[in-house]
Design a protein around this motif. Structure first.
Motif, PDB file in Angstrom:
ATOM      1  N   LYS A  40     -83.532  52.842  76.759  1.00 45.89           N
ATOM      2  CA  LYS A  40     -83.529  53.041  78.210  1.00 45.89           C
ATOM      3  C   LYS A  40     -82.731  51.937  78.906  1.00 45.89           C
ATOM      4  O   LYS A  40     -82.016  52.188  79.888  1.00 45.89           O
ATOM      5  CB  LYS A  40     -84.966  53.048  78.725  1.00 45.89           C
ATOM      6  N   GLU A  41     -82.854  50.710  78.397  1.00 45.22           N
ATOM      7  CA  GLU A  41     -82.083  49.612  78.989  1.00 45.22           C
ATOM      8  C   GLU A  41     -80.582  49.856  78.849  1.00 45.22           C
ATOM      9  O   GLU A  41     -79.798  49.620  79.779  1.00 45.22           O
ATOM     10  CB  GLU A  41     -82.470  48.295  78.318  1.00 45.22           C
ATOM     11  N   LEU A  42     -80.202  50.321  77.667  1.00 43.71           N
ATOM     12  CA  LEU A  42     -78.767  50.600  77.451  1.00 43.71           C
ATOM     13  C   LEU A  42     -78.286  51.762  78.308  1.00 43.71           C
ATOM     14  O   LEU A  42     -77.139  51.771  78.777  1.00 43.71           O
ATOM     15  CB  LEU A  42     -78.516  50.874  75.973  1.00 43.71           C
ATOM     16  N   LEU A  43     -79.142  52.776  78.509  1.00 43.65           N
ATOM     17  CA  LEU A  43     -78.775  53.905  79.378  1.00 43.65           C
ATOM     18  C   LEU A  43     -78.554  53.426  80.817  1.00 43.65           C
ATOM     19  O   LEU A  43     -77.620  53.862  81.498  1.00 43.65           O
ATOM     20  CB  LEU A  43     -79.856  54.976  79.340  1.00 43.65           C
ATOM     21  N   ALA A  44     -79.436  52.525  81.287  1.00 47.32           N
ATOM     22  CA  ALA A  44     -79.284  51.991  82.641  1.00 47.32           C
ATOM     23  C   ALA A  44     -77.982  51.206  82.777  1.00 47.32           C
ATOM     24  O   ALA A  44     -77.268  51.305  83.785  1.00 47.32           O
ATOM     25  CB  ALA A  44     -80.481  51.111  82.975  1.00 47.32           C
ATOM     26  N   VAL A  98     -69.126  52.074  78.146  1.00 49.30           N
ATOM     27  CA  VAL A  98     -70.101  53.156  78.336  1.00 49.30           C
ATOM     28  C   VAL A  98     -70.234  53.990  77.069  1.00 49.30           C
ATOM     29  O   VAL A  98     -71.345  54.342  76.625  1.00 49.30           O
ATOM     30  CB  VAL A  98     -69.692  54.043  79.529  1.00 49.30           C
ATOM     31  N   GLY A  99     -69.107  54.309  76.438  1.00 48.76           N
ATOM     32  CA  GLY A  99     -69.143  55.090  75.193  1.00 48.76           C
ATOM     33  C   GLY A  99     -69.881  54.364  74.082  1.00 48.76           C
ATOM     34  O   GLY A  99     -70.680  54.969  73.345  1.00 48.76           O
ATOM     35  N   MET A 100     -69.625  53.065  73.967  1.00 47.54           N
ATOM     36  CA  MET A 100     -70.308  52.289  72.937  1.00 47.54           C
ATOM     37  C   MET A 100     -71.812  52.207  73.224  1.00 47.54           C
ATOM     38  O   MET A 100     -72.651  52.320  72.306  1.00 47.54           O
ATOM     39  CB  MET A 100     -69.715  50.885  72.856  1.00 47.54           C
ATOM     40  N   SER A 101     -72.167  52.056  74.490  1.00 45.28           N
ATOM     41  CA  SER A 101     -73.591  51.997  74.845  1.00 45.28           C
ATOM     42  C   SER A 101     -74.286  53.311  74.534  1.00 45.28           C
ATOM     43  O   SER A 101     -75.417  53.340  74.012  1.00 45.28           O
ATOM     44  CB  SER A 101     -73.750  51.660  76.336  1.00 45.28           C
ATOM     45  N   LEU A 102     -73.628  54.408  74.820  1.00 44.94           N
ATOM     46  CA  LEU A 102     -74.233  55.718  74.521  1.00 44.94           C
ATOM     47  C   LEU A 102     -74.391  55.925  73.020  1.00 44.94           C
ATOM     48  O   LEU A 102     -75.371  56.539  72.559  1.00 44.94           O
ATOM     49  CB  LEU A 102     -73.372  56.826  75.134  1.00 44.94           C
TER      50      LEU A 102
END
Length: 427
Positions: A264-268, A245-249
Protein backbone atom coordinates in the motif's frame (compact mmCIF):
# COMPACT_ATOMS: atom_id res chain seq x y z
CA UNK A 1 -3.62 65.05 -78.42
CA UNK A 2 0.15 65.37 -78.59
CA UNK A 3 -0.10 69.12 -78.27
CA UNK A 4 -2.22 68.80 -75.14
CA UNK A 5 0.12 66.25 -73.49
CA UNK A 6 3.15 68.38 -74.39
CA UNK A 7 1.50 71.47 -72.95
CA UNK A 8 0.54 69.67 -69.75
CA UNK A 9 4.10 68.33 -69.38
CA UNK A 10 5.48 71.85 -69.97
CA UNK A 11 3.28 73.42 -67.31
CA UNK A 12 4.03 70.65 -64.84
CA UNK A 13 7.73 70.89 -65.56
CA UNK A 14 7.69 74.65 -65.03
CA UNK A 15 5.86 74.25 -61.72
CA UNK A 16 8.32 71.53 -60.67
CA UNK A 17 11.32 73.69 -61.59
CA UNK A 18 10.11 76.56 -59.41
CA UNK A 19 9.05 74.19 -56.64
CA UNK A 20 12.29 72.20 -56.64
CA UNK A 21 14.58 75.24 -56.77
CA UNK A 22 12.79 77.26 -54.09
CA UNK A 23 12.04 74.33 -51.80
CA UNK A 24 15.51 72.80 -52.05
CA UNK A 25 17.28 76.08 -51.35
CA UNK A 26 15.10 76.83 -48.32
CA UNK A 27 15.49 73.35 -46.86
CA UNK A 28 19.25 73.20 -47.46
CA UNK A 29 19.72 76.59 -45.76
CA UNK A 30 17.59 75.48 -42.81
CA UNK A 31 19.50 72.20 -42.55
CA UNK A 32 22.87 73.96 -42.56
CA UNK A 33 21.76 76.58 -40.03
CA UNK A 34 20.23 73.94 -37.79
CA UNK A 35 23.40 71.87 -38.04
CA UNK A 36 25.54 74.85 -37.04
CA UNK A 37 23.23 75.45 -34.06
CA UNK A 38 23.99 71.93 -32.84
CA UNK A 39 27.09 73.32 -31.09
CA UNK A 40 24.82 75.50 -28.94
CA UNK A 41 22.34 72.71 -28.26
CA UNK A 42 19.50 74.51 -30.03
CA UNK A 43 20.06 72.46 -33.18
CA UNK A 44 19.19 69.26 -31.31
CA UNK A 45 15.63 70.55 -31.08
CA UNK A 46 15.30 72.25 -34.48
CA UNK A 47 17.02 69.63 -36.65
CA UNK A 48 14.29 66.95 -36.24
CA UNK A 49 11.69 69.44 -37.48
CA UNK A 50 13.87 70.42 -40.45
CA UNK A 51 14.56 66.78 -41.38
CA UNK A 52 10.87 65.98 -41.18
CA UNK A 53 10.28 68.94 -43.50
CA UNK A 54 12.80 67.43 -45.92
CA UNK A 55 10.95 64.13 -45.63
CA UNK A 56 7.64 65.84 -46.40
CA UNK A 57 9.19 67.58 -49.42
CA UNK A 58 10.49 64.25 -50.74
CA UNK A 59 7.12 62.58 -50.17
CA UNK A 60 5.38 65.31 -52.18
CA UNK A 61 7.75 64.55 -55.05
CA UNK A 62 7.00 60.83 -54.69
CA UNK A 63 3.28 61.52 -54.92
CA UNK A 64 3.72 63.72 -58.02
CA UNK A 65 5.94 61.11 -59.67
CA UNK A 66 3.28 58.42 -59.21
CA UNK A 67 0.37 60.64 -60.23
CA UNK A 68 1.90 62.41 -63.22
CA UNK A 69 4.21 59.77 -64.73
CA UNK A 70 3.46 56.48 -62.98
CA UNK A 71 6.96 56.39 -61.46
CA UNK A 72 6.83 54.61 -58.10
CA UNK A 73 9.46 55.74 -55.60
CA UNK A 74 9.52 53.66 -52.40
CA UNK A 75 9.90 55.65 -49.19
CA UNK A 76 11.65 53.03 -47.01
CA UNK A 77 11.72 55.23 -43.92
CA UNK A 78 12.24 53.48 -40.62
CA UNK A 79 9.18 53.93 -38.38
CA UNK A 80 9.62 55.93 -35.20
CA UNK A 81 9.71 53.78 -32.04
CA UNK A 82 6.36 53.38 -30.34
CA UNK A 83 7.92 54.42 -27.02
CA UNK A 84 9.15 57.76 -28.37
CA UNK A 85 8.73 60.29 -25.58
CA UNK A 86 7.40 63.83 -25.84
CA UNK A 87 9.08 67.10 -25.00
CA UNK A 88 12.82 67.82 -25.10
CA UNK A 89 13.80 64.20 -24.48
CA UNK A 90 11.57 63.05 -27.31
CA UNK A 91 13.14 65.55 -29.72
CA UNK A 92 16.63 64.25 -28.91
CA UNK A 93 15.48 60.65 -29.35
CA UNK A 94 13.84 61.62 -32.65
CA UNK A 95 17.09 63.23 -33.82
CA UNK A 96 19.02 60.06 -33.03
CA UNK A 97 16.48 57.94 -34.90
CA UNK A 98 16.55 60.22 -37.96
CA UNK A 99 20.35 60.30 -37.95
CA UNK A 100 20.56 56.49 -38.00
CA UNK A 101 18.07 56.16 -40.85
CA UNK A 102 19.86 55.83 -44.24
CA UNK A 103 16.79 57.34 -45.92
CA UNK A 104 17.50 60.66 -44.18
CA UNK A 105 20.89 60.93 -45.85
CA UNK A 106 19.41 59.92 -49.21
CA UNK A 107 16.92 62.77 -48.86
CA UNK A 108 19.67 65.31 -48.12
CA UNK A 109 21.78 64.09 -51.04
CA UNK A 110 18.75 64.35 -53.29
CA UNK A 111 18.09 67.94 -52.18
CA UNK A 112 21.50 69.04 -53.47
CA UNK A 113 20.87 67.39 -56.84
CA UNK A 114 17.26 68.57 -57.03
CA UNK A 115 18.25 72.23 -57.01
CA UNK A 116 20.70 71.70 -59.87
CA UNK A 117 20.14 68.76 -62.21
CA UNK A 118 16.59 68.31 -60.95
CA UNK A 119 15.79 71.94 -61.72
CA UNK A 120 17.19 71.67 -65.24
CA UNK A 121 15.44 68.40 -66.11
CA UNK A 122 12.14 69.82 -64.85
CA UNK A 123 12.61 73.03 -66.85
CA UNK A 124 13.39 71.32 -70.16
CA UNK A 125 9.76 70.45 -71.12
CA UNK A 126 8.70 74.07 -70.49
CA UNK A 127 11.69 75.42 -72.41
CA UNK A 128 11.08 73.27 -75.48
CA UNK A 129 7.40 74.17 -75.49
CA UNK A 130 7.51 77.90 -74.69
CA UNK A 131 10.78 79.02 -76.31
CA UNK A 132 9.40 78.57 -79.88
CA UNK A 133 6.90 81.39 -79.13
CA UNK A 134 9.78 83.86 -79.21
CA UNK A 135 11.04 82.40 -82.49
CA UNK A 136 7.64 82.89 -84.15
CA UNK A 137 7.38 86.41 -82.74
CA UNK A 138 10.76 87.23 -84.25
CA UNK A 139 9.65 85.90 -87.63
CA UNK A 140 6.44 87.98 -87.47
CA UNK A 141 8.35 91.26 -87.19
CA UNK A 142 10.03 91.44 -83.81
CA UNK A 143 13.38 91.18 -85.64
CA UNK A 144 12.88 94.76 -86.90
CA UNK A 145 13.05 96.09 -83.33
CA UNK A 146 15.59 93.81 -81.68
CA UNK A 147 18.70 94.62 -83.78
CA UNK A 148 18.31 98.28 -82.82
CA UNK A 149 18.95 97.25 -79.21
CA UNK A 150 22.30 95.69 -80.16
CA UNK A 151 23.45 92.12 -80.88
CA UNK A 152 20.59 89.64 -80.36
CA UNK A 153 20.66 85.86 -80.55
CA UNK A 154 17.83 83.38 -80.66
CA UNK A 155 19.44 80.11 -79.72
CA UNK A 156 22.39 79.87 -82.04
CA UNK A 157 20.76 82.19 -84.66
CA UNK A 158 22.23 85.70 -84.86
CA UNK A 159 19.43 88.10 -85.83
CA UNK A 160 20.49 90.47 -88.56
CA UNK A 161 17.53 90.58 -90.98
CA UNK A 162 14.59 88.74 -92.57
CA UNK A 163 16.57 85.59 -93.38
CA UNK A 164 17.86 85.20 -89.84
CA UNK A 165 14.32 85.83 -88.54
CA UNK A 166 13.08 82.99 -90.75
CA UNK A 167 15.87 80.81 -89.40
CA UNK A 168 14.69 81.62 -85.87
CA UNK A 169 11.18 80.50 -86.82
CA UNK A 170 12.57 77.25 -88.25
CA UNK A 171 14.56 76.66 -85.04
CA UNK A 172 11.43 77.33 -83.01
CA UNK A 173 9.54 74.79 -85.12
CA UNK A 174 12.22 72.17 -84.48
CA UNK A 175 12.07 72.85 -80.74
CA UNK A 176 8.27 72.63 -80.78
CA UNK A 177 8.45 69.34 -82.65
CA UNK A 178 10.81 68.03 -79.98
CA UNK A 179 8.39 69.23 -77.29
CA UNK A 180 5.42 67.52 -78.96
CA UNK A 181 7.32 64.27 -79.25
CA UNK A 182 9.44 64.13 -76.11
CA UNK A 183 7.96 66.42 -73.42
CA UNK A 184 6.19 63.62 -71.48
CA UNK A 185 9.40 61.58 -71.65
CA UNK A 186 11.49 64.52 -70.43
CA UNK A 187 9.17 64.98 -67.46
CA UNK A 188 9.42 61.28 -66.74
CA UNK A 189 13.23 61.55 -66.91
CA UNK A 190 13.08 64.11 -64.11
CA UNK A 191 11.20 61.67 -61.89
CA UNK A 192 13.49 58.80 -62.85
CA UNK A 193 16.41 60.92 -61.66
CA UNK A 194 14.50 61.52 -58.44
CA UNK A 195 13.90 57.80 -58.02
CA UNK A 196 17.56 57.00 -58.61
CA UNK A 197 18.45 59.26 -55.68
CA UNK A 198 15.58 58.57 -53.27
CA UNK A 199 15.01 54.84 -53.74
CA UNK A 200 16.90 52.46 -51.42
CA UNK A 201 20.25 51.41 -52.82
CA UNK A 202 20.86 47.82 -53.82
CA UNK A 203 23.46 47.64 -51.05
CA UNK A 204 20.81 48.54 -48.48
CA UNK A 205 18.53 45.88 -49.87
CA UNK A 206 21.33 43.31 -49.69
CA UNK A 207 21.97 44.27 -46.08
CA UNK A 208 18.29 43.81 -45.38
CA UNK A 209 18.32 40.39 -47.03
CA UNK A 210 21.41 39.44 -45.00
CA UNK A 211 19.67 40.56 -41.81
CA UNK A 212 16.56 38.53 -42.62
CA UNK A 213 18.71 35.51 -43.45
CA UNK A 214 20.48 35.84 -40.11
CA UNK A 215 17.22 36.06 -38.21
CA UNK A 216 15.92 32.99 -40.03
CA UNK A 217 19.07 31.08 -39.06
CA UNK A 218 18.65 32.28 -35.49
CA UNK A 219 15.08 31.01 -35.55
CA UNK A 220 16.22 27.60 -36.75
CA UNK A 221 18.89 27.48 -34.03
CA UNK A 222 16.35 28.54 -31.43
CA UNK A 223 13.92 25.85 -32.57
CA UNK A 224 16.65 23.21 -32.38
CA UNK A 225 17.61 24.35 -28.88
CA UNK A 226 13.95 24.26 -27.85
CA UNK A 227 13.61 20.70 -29.12
CA UNK A 228 16.69 19.67 -27.14
CA UNK A 229 15.23 21.31 -24.04
CA UNK A 230 11.95 19.43 -24.47
CA UNK A 231 13.83 16.16 -24.95
CA UNK A 232 15.91 16.83 -21.83
CA UNK A 233 12.88 17.76 -19.74
CA UNK A 234 11.04 14.64 -20.83
CA UNK A 235 14.04 12.42 -20.14
CA UNK A 236 14.96 13.91 -16.77
CA UNK A 237 11.45 14.66 -15.55
CA UNK A 238 8.30 12.90 -16.65
CA UNK A 239 10.05 9.89 -18.16
CA UNK A 240 12.08 9.24 -14.98
CA UNK A 241 8.95 9.50 -12.83
CA UNK A 242 7.00 7.14 -15.09
CA UNK A 243 9.86 4.63 -14.95
CA UNK A 244 9.76 4.89 -11.14
CA UNK A 245 6.00 4.34 -11.20
CA UNK A 246 6.46 1.20 -13.31
CA UNK A 247 9.10 -0.16 -10.97
CA UNK A 248 6.92 0.58 -7.93
CA UNK A 249 3.97 -1.24 -9.48
CA UNK A 250 6.18 -4.23 -10.22
CA UNK A 251 7.29 -4.33 -6.58
CA UNK A 252 3.68 -3.95 -5.43
CA UNK A 253 2.70 -6.94 -7.53
CA UNK A 254 5.38 -9.05 -5.80
CA UNK A 255 4.47 -7.80 -2.29
CA UNK A 256 0.70 -7.92 -2.60
CA UNK A 257 0.38 -11.22 -0.73
CA UNK A 258 3.59 -11.23 1.35
CA UNK A 259 3.51 -7.66 2.73
CA UNK A 260 0.22 -5.83 2.05
CA UNK A 261 1.18 -2.85 4.21
CA UNK A 262 4.40 -2.27 2.27
CA UNK A 263 2.46 -2.74 -0.98
CA UNK A 264 0.00 0.00 0.00
CA UNK A 265 2.88 2.37 0.75
CA UNK A 266 4.38 1.72 -2.67
CA UNK A 267 0.97 2.23 -4.33
CA UNK A 268 0.65 5.62 -2.60
CA UNK A 269 4.13 6.59 -3.77
CA UNK A 270 3.34 5.45 -7.32
CA UNK A 271 0.15 7.54 -7.29
CA UNK A 272 2.13 10.57 -6.08
CA UNK A 273 4.81 10.03 -8.75
CA UNK A 274 2.18 9.71 -11.47
CA UNK A 275 0.55 12.97 -10.32
CA UNK A 276 3.95 14.71 -10.38
CA UNK A 277 4.66 13.31 -13.86
CA UNK A 278 1.28 14.57 -15.08
CA UNK A 279 1.98 18.04 -13.65
CA UNK A 280 5.39 18.14 -15.35
CA UNK A 281 3.85 17.09 -18.65
CA UNK A 282 1.26 19.84 -18.34
CA UNK A 283 3.97 22.41 -17.61
CA UNK A 284 5.96 21.13 -20.57
CA UNK A 285 2.98 21.37 -22.90
CA UNK A 286 2.22 24.86 -21.58
CA UNK A 287 5.82 25.84 -22.36
CA UNK A 288 5.48 24.58 -25.92
CA UNK A 289 2.12 26.18 -26.65
CA UNK A 290 -0.22 27.28 -23.86
CA UNK A 291 -3.72 25.82 -24.36
CA UNK A 292 -5.35 29.14 -23.41
CA UNK A 293 -3.43 30.83 -26.24
CA UNK A 294 -4.78 28.41 -28.83
CA UNK A 295 -8.31 28.41 -27.45
CA UNK A 296 -8.91 32.02 -26.41
CA UNK A 297 -6.22 34.12 -28.08
CA UNK A 298 -3.46 36.45 -27.02
CA UNK A 299 -5.57 38.75 -24.83
CA UNK A 300 -6.72 36.04 -22.41
CA UNK A 301 -3.37 34.26 -22.57
CA UNK A 302 -1.39 37.31 -21.43
CA UNK A 303 -3.98 38.03 -18.72
CA UNK A 304 -3.57 34.48 -17.41
CA UNK A 305 0.20 34.93 -17.61
CA UNK A 306 -0.03 38.15 -15.59
CA UNK A 307 -2.02 36.38 -12.87
CA UNK A 308 0.90 34.02 -12.29
CA UNK A 309 3.37 36.86 -11.73
CA UNK A 310 4.38 37.57 -8.11
CA UNK A 311 3.99 41.35 -8.60
CA UNK A 312 1.07 43.50 -9.67
CA UNK A 313 0.66 43.53 -13.47
CA UNK A 314 -1.82 45.85 -15.20
CA UNK A 315 -2.91 44.51 -18.57
CA UNK A 316 -4.57 46.44 -21.39
CA UNK A 317 -5.21 44.65 -24.68
CA UNK A 318 -6.99 46.12 -27.70
CA UNK A 319 -6.92 43.74 -30.66
CA UNK A 320 -9.59 43.97 -33.37
CA UNK A 321 -9.10 40.30 -34.27
CA UNK A 322 -6.39 37.68 -33.90
CA UNK A 323 -2.87 37.69 -35.32
CA UNK A 324 -1.56 34.57 -37.11
CA UNK A 325 -0.92 31.67 -34.75
CA UNK A 326 2.86 31.85 -35.18
CA UNK A 327 2.88 35.59 -34.38
CA UNK A 328 0.64 34.99 -31.35
CA UNK A 329 3.05 32.37 -30.04
CA UNK A 330 6.10 34.59 -30.59
CA UNK A 331 4.38 37.55 -28.94
CA UNK A 332 3.23 35.45 -25.97
CA UNK A 333 6.67 34.05 -25.18
CA UNK A 334 8.30 37.44 -25.76
CA UNK A 335 5.89 38.96 -23.24
CA UNK A 336 6.51 36.06 -20.86
CA UNK A 337 10.28 36.51 -21.03
CA UNK A 338 9.99 40.29 -20.60
CA UNK A 339 7.74 39.99 -17.55
CA UNK A 340 10.04 37.34 -16.05
CA UNK A 341 13.07 39.61 -16.56
CA UNK A 342 11.23 42.52 -14.92
CA UNK A 343 10.32 40.41 -11.90
CA UNK A 344 13.80 38.89 -11.52
CA UNK A 345 16.08 41.84 -12.18
CA UNK A 346 14.28 45.19 -11.85
CA UNK A 347 12.92 45.01 -8.31
CA UNK A 348 9.66 46.42 -9.67
CA UNK A 349 6.51 46.56 -7.58
CA UNK A 350 4.23 47.35 -10.50
CA UNK A 351 4.28 46.43 -14.19
CA UNK A 352 2.13 47.77 -17.03
CA UNK A 353 1.49 45.66 -20.16
CA UNK A 354 -0.13 47.20 -23.25
CA UNK A 355 -0.94 45.24 -26.41
CA UNK A 356 -2.51 46.82 -29.49
CA UNK A 357 -2.64 46.70 -33.28
CA UNK A 358 -2.38 49.70 -35.58
CA UNK A 359 -1.20 50.27 -39.14
CA UNK A 360 -0.79 46.49 -39.64
CA UNK A 361 1.70 46.29 -36.74
CA UNK A 362 1.24 44.43 -33.45
CA UNK A 363 2.63 46.71 -30.74
CA UNK A 364 3.52 45.54 -27.24
CA UNK A 365 4.94 47.67 -24.44
CA UNK A 366 5.99 46.56 -20.96
CA UNK A 367 6.73 49.27 -18.39
CA UNK A 368 7.97 48.66 -14.85
CA UNK A 369 8.78 50.98 -11.95
CA UNK A 370 12.00 49.17 -11.08
CA UNK A 371 15.58 50.37 -10.73
CA UNK A 372 16.29 50.51 -14.49
CA UNK A 373 19.69 49.93 -16.06
CA UNK A 374 18.58 46.93 -18.16
CA UNK A 375 21.33 45.63 -20.43
CA UNK A 376 20.07 45.36 -24.05
CA UNK A 377 22.82 42.79 -24.68
CA UNK A 378 21.58 40.45 -21.96
CA UNK A 379 20.78 36.92 -23.02
CA UNK A 380 17.08 37.28 -22.23
CA UNK A 381 16.56 40.45 -24.29
CA UNK A 382 18.78 39.13 -27.07
CA UNK A 383 16.63 36.00 -27.23
CA UNK A 384 13.49 38.14 -27.48
CA UNK A 385 15.05 40.18 -30.28
CA UNK A 386 15.89 37.03 -32.21
CA UNK A 387 12.39 35.66 -31.71
CA UNK A 388 10.86 38.88 -33.04
CA UNK A 389 13.40 39.09 -35.87
CA UNK A 390 11.98 35.89 -37.30
CA UNK A 391 8.85 37.88 -38.17
CA UNK A 392 10.71 41.06 -39.16
CA UNK A 393 9.85 42.51 -35.76
CA UNK A 394 11.87 44.96 -33.69
CA UNK A 395 12.70 45.43 -30.02
CA UNK A 396 13.38 48.82 -28.38
CA UNK A 397 14.50 49.33 -24.79
CA UNK A 398 14.55 52.50 -22.69
CA UNK A 399 15.99 51.84 -19.23
CA UNK A 400 17.77 54.80 -17.61
CA UNK A 401 19.43 54.29 -14.24
CA UNK A 402 16.81 54.64 -11.55
CA UNK A 403 14.03 53.58 -13.91
CA UNK A 404 11.49 53.27 -15.24
CA UNK A 405 12.17 50.61 -17.84
CA UNK A 406 10.14 50.53 -21.05
CA UNK A 407 10.42 47.58 -23.43
CA UNK A 408 8.62 48.01 -26.76
CA UNK A 409 8.08 45.24 -29.31
CA UNK A 410 6.60 45.54 -32.80
CA UNK A 411 5.68 42.71 -35.18
CA UNK A 412 4.26 43.47 -38.65
CA UNK A 413 1.15 41.34 -39.19
CA UNK A 414 -2.46 41.39 -40.30
CA UNK A 415 -5.37 40.31 -38.12
CA UNK A 416 -7.49 37.39 -39.21
CA UNK A 417 -10.87 38.46 -37.89
CA UNK A 418 -12.76 41.76 -37.95
CA UNK A 419 -14.35 41.15 -34.57
CA UNK A 420 -13.23 43.33 -31.69
CA UNK A 421 -11.53 41.82 -28.71
CA UNK A 422 -10.66 44.37 -26.04
CA UNK A 423 -9.71 43.65 -22.51
CA UNK A 424 -8.02 45.26 -19.59
CA UNK A 425 -7.36 44.30 -16.05
CA UNK A 426 -4.98 44.03 -13.17
CA UNK A 427 -3.25 40.93 -11.82
Amino acid sequence: MRFRSAAVAALRGLALAVFSLAGSIVLIVLTVVSGVLMVTGVGAFTTPWVLQGVRWFANVRRALAAEWCGVRIPAAYRPFPADLRTGATGQIEKLGHLGKDPATWRDLRWLCVDMTAGFLTALLPAAFFLYPVEGYAIALGLWRVLPDAGIYWYGFVHLTGPLSALAAALLGTVLLAIALRFNPLLLRAHFLLTRALLAPAERDLRQRVDELTRTRHDAVDTSAAELRRIERDLHDGAQARLVAVGMSLGTVEALMEKDPVRAKELLARARSDSADALAELRDLVRGIHPPVLAERGLADAVRALALRMPVRVEVAVDLPGRPPASVETAAYFAISETLTNAVKHSGAERIRLDVGHRDRVLRISVTDDGRGGADPRGSGLTGIERRLGTFDGVLAISSPAGGPTLVTMEIPCALSSPKTSSSSGTA
